[in-house]
Design a protein around this motif. Structure first.
Motif, short mmCIF file in Angstrom:
data_model
loop_
_atom_site.label_atom_id
_atom_site.label_comp_id
_atom_site.label_asym_id
_atom_site.label_seq_id
_atom_site.Cartn_x
_atom_site.Cartn_y
_atom_site.Cartn_z
N UNK A 1 11.88 31.16 32.47
CA UNK A 1 10.44 31.10 32.68
C UNK A 1 9.99 31.46 34.08
N UNK A 2 10.91 31.83 34.96
CA UNK A 2 10.55 32.22 36.32
C UNK A 2 9.94 33.61 36.32
N UNK A 3 8.72 33.76 36.83
CA UNK A 3 8.09 35.08 36.83
C UNK A 3 8.57 35.94 38.00
N UNK B 1 22.57 36.19 25.62
CA UNK B 1 22.40 36.97 26.84
C UNK B 1 21.35 36.26 27.70
N UNK B 2 21.80 35.50 28.69
CA UNK B 2 20.86 34.73 29.50
C UNK B 2 20.42 35.49 30.75
N UNK B 3 21.12 36.59 31.08
CA UNK B 3 20.73 37.38 32.23
C UNK B 3 19.61 38.35 31.96
N UNK C 1 15.93 25.11 25.02
CA UNK C 1 15.72 24.53 26.35
C UNK C 1 14.42 25.02 27.00
N UNK C 2 14.26 26.34 27.09
CA UNK C 2 13.11 26.92 27.77
C UNK C 2 12.06 27.47 26.80
N UNK D 1 7.69 26.97 19.51
CA UNK D 1 8.71 27.58 20.37
C UNK D 1 8.25 28.91 20.95
N UNK D 2 7.89 29.87 20.09
CA UNK D 2 7.56 31.22 20.57
C UNK D 2 6.24 31.23 21.33
N UNK D 3 5.17 30.82 20.68
CA UNK D 3 3.85 30.88 21.32
C UNK D 3 3.76 30.00 22.57
N UNK D 4 4.31 28.79 22.56
CA UNK D 4 4.25 27.99 23.79
C UNK D 4 4.94 28.64 24.99
#
Length: 434
Positions: free
Chosen positions: A80-82, A404-406, A389-390, A56-59
């Motif tokens: 995941x959007x940069x 907190x998704x924002x 999910x992400x 989860x974390x490293x990927x």
């Protein structure tokens, strides 16, 4: 076979068996405080945290954060959007360097080595101030300096990350840069009269208009910078056992015991003058539990038996106080209390530090209530912070207890450090040789 090789092999076996069966067959080695019940609990805890780290974390950080133009993005959103134009922070990049260096050291995955080397190369090329020494605090997306002030906090993390990179890879350039940064701090920031280190400077090491990166900017010394100098000097001493460094590490321990920890309240003073006068009344629960285990780590490196016993006793007092004052019944840890009022949401990093601190307290005392507390907090993390999910962890919970998704998953302060370190620490602590 070396201890390091044993740890790597055991870690690889853990990951393989966890992936296939979801069951960790681990030889549990503690310090004489295990019972059949605690062994079962520990096996499950280490299995789950290791799996969360590798799956989860490293990927998330591997898949979403490398910047095609070099290094890593300074900001990445929750999905995941940069944000390609976002500035890049010293702390973020040093923590990425530390994380993937440790990931390679434990799992010997070549992808982790590639990311660790990527982080090291970018850090040396863009964050080191070749003219005046030290590190830049923030650079532009293209790697040119944006905030060139010298923050000792950031330099501490540079030492921490570069020291870990040398430990994992044997890269001597990393070691020499870490040693050079250490000498720079000792020359420019160490206060020989009062002890400890001055918080921040201008680029050319003069007094800044305001101190630090947070607070009101009037604190010449802070708990937080000394906390991370403690872990940075501990990391460096593991790979470079210099007598002068050992003396300064011992001095940092003394600073905490004599100046920063208020032993009437069993909390740390956060913002201080050059002469160690406390400037604000704040209890930071996450920092207090974090110190509890970093302090014992440092004294075990120093190898003074009386000091080790003293800091173990203090670690338990710090943990007991935070459990009583800052811990919710569900296992989560509050952020801080300022002038008697609770402030901040349920942030991600104090939860990770709690798991390590509780586990350390169990190893010190043998009291299974601390192991149970570590497990309860981990269960809360799984249910509230892990993004299935992400990938990665949310930054915390809103007041309605929703994630907190924002808030970006990657930023100057949102790094793969506290949560990955939680998993690394549990893995190492249960694989110590007799």
């Amino acid at each position: 076979m070396t201890t390091k090789s044993v740890i790597r092999i055991q870690a690889a076996v853990i990951k393989f068996l966890t992936y296939l069966t979801g069951i960790l067959y681990l030889q549990f080695i503690a310090i004489g405080c295990s019972t059949p019940s605690s062994e079962i609990k520990t096996t499950s805890l280490v299995s789950e945290t290791t799996n969360n780290l590798t799956e989860n974390i490293l990927p998330f950080w591997e898949n979403y954060t490398p910047d095609p133009n070099g290094g890593f993005y300074g900001t990445v959103l929750n999905d995941g959007t940069p944000i390609p134009e976002a500035p890049k922070g010293c702390v973020l990049n040093a923590r990425i360097l530390w994380t993937f260096s440790n990931a390679y050291m434990h799992f010997e995955n070549e992808a982790y080595l590639e990311l660790a080397n990527r982080a090291q190369e970018y850090f040396l090329a863009h964050f080191i101030d070749e003219e005046f020494g030290g590190t830049y605090w923030v650079v532009q997306a293209d790697g040119t300096p944006l905030d060139d002030q010298k923050q000792c906090y950031g330099i501490a993390f540079a030492i921490y990350g570069l020291g870990a990179h040398y430990q994992a890879t044997g890269n001597h350039e990393s070691l020499q840069q870490a040693i050079s940064l250490y000498h720079t701090l000792e020359e420019k920031a160490f206060d020989p009269l009062n002890g400890g280190y001055i918080e921040s400077f201008t680029r050319d090491w003069k007094t800044p208009k305001r101190y630090g990166y947070d607070g009101t900017g009037v604190a010449a010394k802070t708990m937080n910078t000394h906390l991370h100098l403690l872990e940075a000097y501990s990391q460096l001493y593991k790979v470079w056992p210099d007598s002068g460094l050992k003396s300064q590490l011992r001095g940092l321990v003394d600073v905490f015991l004599e100046k920063i920890i208020d032993q009437k309240r069993w909390h740390q003073n956060l913002f201080l003058t050059r002469e160690w006068e406390n400037l604000e009344q704040i209890d930071s629960y996450g920092h207090d539990v974090e110190l509890s285990w970093l302090l014992t780590e440092a004294t075990e490196l120093i190898q003074e038996e009386t000091l080790i016993k003293q800091t173990k006793d203090i670690a338990l007092k710090l943990v007991d106080t935070q459990m009583q004052e800052g811990r919710n019944p569900d296992g989560s840890l509050l952020y801080e209390r300022r002038n008697g009022e609770i402030e901040g949401n349920l942030s991600w990093w104090p939860q990770a530090e709690s798991v390590i601190a509780f586990f350390n307290a169990w190893q010190i005392s043998g009291d299974e209530k601390y192991l149970d507390a570590a497990i309860t907090t981990w269960e809360w993390i799984k249910n509230n912070l892990v993004d299935t999910e992400y990938g990665g962890w949310y930054g915390g919970l809103e007041s309605d207890e929703q994630p907190i998704i924002g808030q970006p998953k990657v930023s100057l302060w949102k790094c793969p450090y506290h949560n990955s370190r939680m998993a690394f620490e549990l893995l190492v602590r249960t694989q110590k040789p007799n």
